[in-house]
Write a protein that holds these residues in place. Structure first.
Motif, PDB file in Angstrom:
ATOM      1  N   ASN A 154       0.829  -1.199   0.000  1.00 40.32           N
ATOM      2  CA  ASN A 154       0.000   0.000   0.000  1.00 40.32           C
ATOM      3  C   ASN A 154       0.864   1.250   0.000  1.00 40.32           C
ATOM      4  O   ASN A 154       2.078   1.193   0.154  1.00 40.32           O
ATOM      5  N   ASP A 182      -2.431  -5.489  -9.059  1.00 39.55           N
ATOM      6  CA  ASP A 182      -1.794  -4.321  -8.467  1.00 39.55           C
ATOM      7  C   ASP A 182      -1.381  -3.338  -9.546  1.00 39.55           C
ATOM      8  O   ASP A 182      -1.274  -3.694 -10.720  1.00 39.55           O
ATOM      9  N   ASN A 216       0.451  -0.776  -5.481  1.00 41.67           N
ATOM     10  CA  ASN A 216      -0.735  -0.797  -4.623  1.00 41.67           C
ATOM     11  C   ASN A 216      -1.725  -1.841  -5.108  1.00 41.67           C
ATOM     12  O   ASN A 216      -1.932  -2.023  -6.312  1.00 41.67           O
ATOM     13  N   ASP A 217      -2.353  -2.499  -4.155  1.00 40.51           N
ATOM     14  CA  ASP A 217      -3.343  -3.523  -4.454  1.00 40.51           C
ATOM     15  C   ASP A 217      -4.617  -2.888  -5.005  1.00 40.51           C
ATOM     16  O   ASP A 217      -4.989  -1.783  -4.616  1.00 40.51           O
ATOM     17  N   ARG A 247      -5.947   0.643  -0.201  1.00 39.14           N
ATOM     18  CA  ARG A 247      -5.891   0.015  -1.515  1.00 39.14           C
ATOM     19  C   ARG A 247      -6.870   0.717  -2.436  1.00 39.14           C
ATOM     20  O   ARG A 247      -7.651   1.568  -1.996  1.00 39.14           O
TER      21      ARG A 247
END
Length: 138
Positions: free
Chosen positions: A2, A45, A33-34, A91
């Motif tokens: 994140n 991601d 980032n997810d 996220r």
């Protein structure tokens, strides 16, 4: 991963309303980032943030989905307007079913499309049901 884990400068530490945070974020902290959907399914991601140099706006996030240990991943350009930040879970959320993403127009890491092409751009924005920019420009 994140944005807080990616923050090498400490810009999200001791955050106040005047500092960096969900309203204004460092692009390098968004890579990796997810991205999940509203059904809490992992969609991959963020691999790259694409900037529109003509309009000075963020145009796309390039998502990586599928594969194993980085092999066989499919890349997708998703309009920045299609993503929302989930600050509670740190996220991004893309409101699309996993099956729909699997069938989305994607590309191989060695064969990137011409993202400045208006026809390609329209196809991507139409697929995710978003308007490119509020002023209608692609």
């Amino acid at each position: 991963m994140n944005y807080q884990e990616q923050d090498t400068y400490g810009m999200y530490k001791n955050r106040s309303s005047d500092g960096p945070g969900p309203g204004l974020m460092g692009a390098n902290t968004l890579d990796g980032n997810d991205v999940f959907n509203r059904q809490d399914e992992d969609l991959g991601d963020i691999k790259e943030i694409m900037l529109d140099m003509g309009t000075s706006r963020v145009a796309y996030a390039v998502l990586s989905y599928g594969g194993f240990l980085g092999m066989g991943n499919k890349l997708f350009a998703v309009s920045w307007n299609a993503l929302t930040l989930d600050t509670a879970n740190k996220r991004f959320v893309l409101d699309v079913d996993k099956d729909r993403l699997e069938n989305a127009p994607g590309f191989d890491k060695d064969q990137w499309p011409d993202m400045a092409d208006a026809t390609w751009s329209k196809e991507i924005h139409d697929y995710y049901g978003v308007t490119p920019y509020s002023d209608g420009r692609v």
